[in-house]
Design a protein around this motif. Sequence first.
Motif, PDB file in Angstrom:
ATOM      1  N   ILE B 242       0.867  -1.181   0.000  1.00 16.02           N
ATOM      2  CA  ILE B 242       0.000   0.000   0.000  1.00 16.02           C
ATOM      3  C   ILE B 242       0.905   1.234   0.000  1.00 16.02           C
ATOM      4  CG2 ILE B 242      -1.644   1.329   1.399  1.00 16.02           C
ATOM      5  CD1 ILE B 242      -2.734  -1.349   2.429  1.00 16.02           C
ATOM      6  N   ARG B 243       0.610   2.175  -0.884  1.00 11.78           N
ATOM      7  CA  ARG B 243       1.442   3.388  -0.939  1.00 11.78           C
ATOM      8  C   ARG B 243       0.991   4.368   0.152  1.00 11.78           C
ATOM      9  NH1 ARG B 243       0.533   4.900  -7.033  1.00 11.78           N
ATOM     10  NH2 ARG B 243      -1.220   3.468  -6.806  1.00 11.78           N
ATOM     11  N   ILE B 244       1.977   4.840   0.942  1.00 11.66           N
ATOM     12  CA  ILE B 244       1.630   5.745   2.052  1.00 11.66           C
ATOM     13  C   ILE B 244       2.228   7.130   1.799  1.00 11.66           C
ATOM     14  CG2 ILE B 244       1.726   6.088   4.556  1.00 11.66           C
ATOM     15  CD1 ILE B 244       2.381   3.131   4.876  1.00 11.66           C
ATOM     16  N   MET B 311      -8.791   7.029   4.680  1.00 11.86           N
ATOM     17  CA  MET B 311      -7.810   8.096   4.375  1.00 11.86           C
ATOM     18  C   MET B 311      -7.353   7.988   2.917  1.00 11.86           C
ATOM     19  SD  MET B 311      -5.553   8.163   7.862  1.00 11.86           S
ATOM     20  CE  MET B 311      -4.721   6.624   7.600  1.00 11.86           C
ATOM     21  N   PRO B 312      -8.279   8.209   1.964  1.00 11.17           N
ATOM     22  CA  PRO B 312      -7.924   7.963   0.561  1.00 11.17           C
ATOM     23  C   PRO B 312      -6.819   8.865   0.016  1.00 11.17           C
ATOM     24  CG  PRO B 312     -10.099   8.965   0.745  1.00 11.17           C
ATOM     25  CD  PRO B 312      -9.675   8.617   2.116  1.00 11.17           C
ATOM     26  N   ARG B 313      -6.594  10.025   0.657  1.00 14.87           N
ATOM     27  CA  ARG B 313      -5.511  10.892   0.137  1.00 14.87           C
ATOM     28  C   ARG B 313      -4.164  10.463   0.683  1.00 14.87           C
ATOM     29  NH1 ARG B 313      -7.664  17.040  -0.469  1.00 14.87           N
ATOM     30  NH2 ARG B 313      -5.519  17.340  -1.167  1.00 14.87           N
ATOM     31  N   ALA B 314      -4.166   9.677   1.746  1.00 14.50           N
ATOM     32  CA  ALA B 314      -2.898   9.262   2.356  1.00 14.50           C
ATOM     33  C   ALA B 314      -2.487   7.855   1.935  1.00 14.50           C
ATOM     34  CB  ALA B 314      -3.027   9.320   3.877  1.00 14.50           C
ATOM     35  N   LYS B 319       1.028  -0.702  -6.768  1.00 14.48           N
ATOM     36  CA  LYS B 319       1.176  -0.430  -8.213  1.00 14.48           C
ATOM     37  C   LYS B 319       1.117  -1.708  -9.049  1.00 14.48           C
ATOM     38  CE  LYS B 319       3.763   3.857  -8.398  1.00 14.48           C
ATOM     39  NZ  LYS B 319       5.086   4.475  -8.534  1.00 14.48           N
ATOM     40  N   ASP B 320       1.467  -2.850  -8.434  1.00 15.34           N
ATOM     41  CA  ASP B 320       1.463  -4.113  -9.179  1.00 15.34           C
ATOM     42  C   ASP B 320       0.080  -4.749  -9.005  1.00 15.34           C
ATOM     43  OD1 ASP B 320       2.072  -6.388 -10.513  1.00 15.34           O
ATOM     44  OD2 ASP B 320       3.435  -7.211  -9.006  1.00 15.34           O
ATOM     45  N   THR B 321      -0.822  -4.354  -9.880  1.00 16.31           N
ATOM     46  CA  THR B 321      -2.231  -4.719  -9.669  1.00 16.31           C
ATOM     47  C   THR B 321      -2.711  -5.832 -10.601  1.00 16.31           C
ATOM     48  OG1 THR B 321      -2.907  -2.993 -11.196  1.00 16.31           O
ATOM     49  CG2 THR B 321      -2.843  -2.412  -8.863  1.00 16.31           C
ATOM     50  N   GLY B 322      -3.778  -6.467 -10.199  1.00 17.83           N
ATOM     51  CA  GLY B 322      -4.416  -7.539 -10.983  1.00 17.83           C
ATOM     52  C   GLY B 322      -5.692  -7.924 -10.271  1.00 17.83           C
ATOM     53  N   ALA B 323      -5.989  -9.230 -10.240  1.00 14.94           N
ATOM     54  CA  ALA B 323      -7.232  -9.650  -9.580  1.00 14.94           C
ATOM     55  C   ALA B 323      -7.075 -11.008  -8.914  1.00 14.94           C
ATOM     56  CB  ALA B 323      -8.365  -9.702 -10.597  1.00 14.94           C
TER      57      ALA B 323
END
Lengths: 80, 435
Positions: B242-244, B311-314, B319-323
């Motif tokens: 998760i990008r913080i 906290m959607p802005r934080a 980045k390595d996405t899929g399903a």
Amino acid sequence: MGIEEDKKLIIETLKAKTTKTKFYLRDFNKIFPEKKPREVSKLVNEMVTDGILEYWSSGSTTMIGLKGAGVQHEAEDSKE
Amino acid sequence: MTKRKTPMLDELENGKWPSFVSDIKQEAKAREKTNVDLQIPKEVCDDLLDLLELSFTDREGHWKHGGVAGVFGYGGGVIGRYCDQPEQFPAAKDFHTLRVNQPSSYFYKTEYLRKLCELWERRGSGLTNMHGSTGDIILLGTTTPQLEEIFWELTHNLKQDLGGSGSVLRSPNCCIGKARCEFACYDTQQACRAITMEYQDELHRPAFPYKFKIKFDGCPNGCVASIARADMSVIGTWRDDIRIDQEAVQAYVGGEFKPDAGAFAGRDWGPFDIEKEVTDLCPTHCMTWNGKKLGINNRECNRCMHCINTMPRALRIGKDTGASILFGAKAPILEGAQLSTLTIPFMKMEEPFDELKALIEKVWDWWSEEGRNRERLGELMQRMGFPKFLEVCEVKPDPRMIKEPRSNPYIFWKEADVPGGWEREIKEFRKRHQK
């Protein structure tokens, strides 16, 4: 066995059943145990297009029968 | 105006919620004075109301079960509905339903909606259900001779196909995805369209033991609830961290940004408390807050989405996405409702979706061969066992597929999976293990 013979076998099998007029696709698979379900469904669909068979749908489930067979269908047709 | 009185139906208009009875009455009134060249009886809505009132009085339905209505070449898309009191209610004697395949994420131009309404006013009852639970546009009530006419107009003038009904692949459905949502881990609309176009035959011509639903959720928030409503749920996820944005975290803590993007602002909840509202609520306890810095142990994250939603802005998805792909939800006949089971923990979701298609076809071939009549995939999976299903999908068991891998790691080994098989050198074994 050729396609025409397969179709003939389907018609004969359905006509021989006196207690039922609508069948699940699985019943057709049983007629051709050596064939893949996908091949059988293609054959059935072709027969529907030819007007030999017809689909009956409850909305959730689809069954297949000889065109015109079945009490309910006749009742519906006579009202048209 | 209804021909008879409908006191029991009228009762349904008294609650504080919108009533379908009021809607039908409104349409009945509109049909009385319309200039439209109506192709089915003007009184269809009146007769429908009277028929329903009779059902309430008699305490039994007056629709026959199913029917043979359809359009040429298609086995699904039309649901035959015939009334069993045609003399009393001639305008509603046949009242077929059409399922129309909805555009992905329900994006419409108003021009399109006007055309659709105009068509249904003219050739149908004017009553619609936007949208049915599968997702389709449901057009309620028309006569048998109108079916082909409607199908022609839909496909030629509106460029719109029928959807699925009966024992077919039902119209695939997706969330709003990348069109408007920053949480989308893949393009749900692209995937939904690709699968719809690829499996036209399965959608229109019944070839399955029962219905099969595929739904695409862009992230684990699950806005189309695929985990509960689809035989195959494709749910967006990410493999990395998760990008913080630590500065933005501080801004939330300092009250500069509103939590939940300002939702739940109807009352004063007091100042934002990151520990109480975020870190303590993490279901796997993988978050820490030391007053200055937010930490996440990403290996333990189970994608509940709570912290990202708050906290959607934080916080942002990786980045390595899929399903993740899950199978077998909704099996109401055998055991009651069930959620789908994780089968493929991660798959990249990129055009032309070959990996996804190969998986779908393996599952369908097995289900078509082994499935009993009216048996959903989830029920077959229960009957044959999950290890068998994994064999069909050609994937190996994985702790992520088990709800509690540390307390319930129950796996039946096959001889081929064990090095050396079941046979062993007993003397060698006895050197290490006494009798």
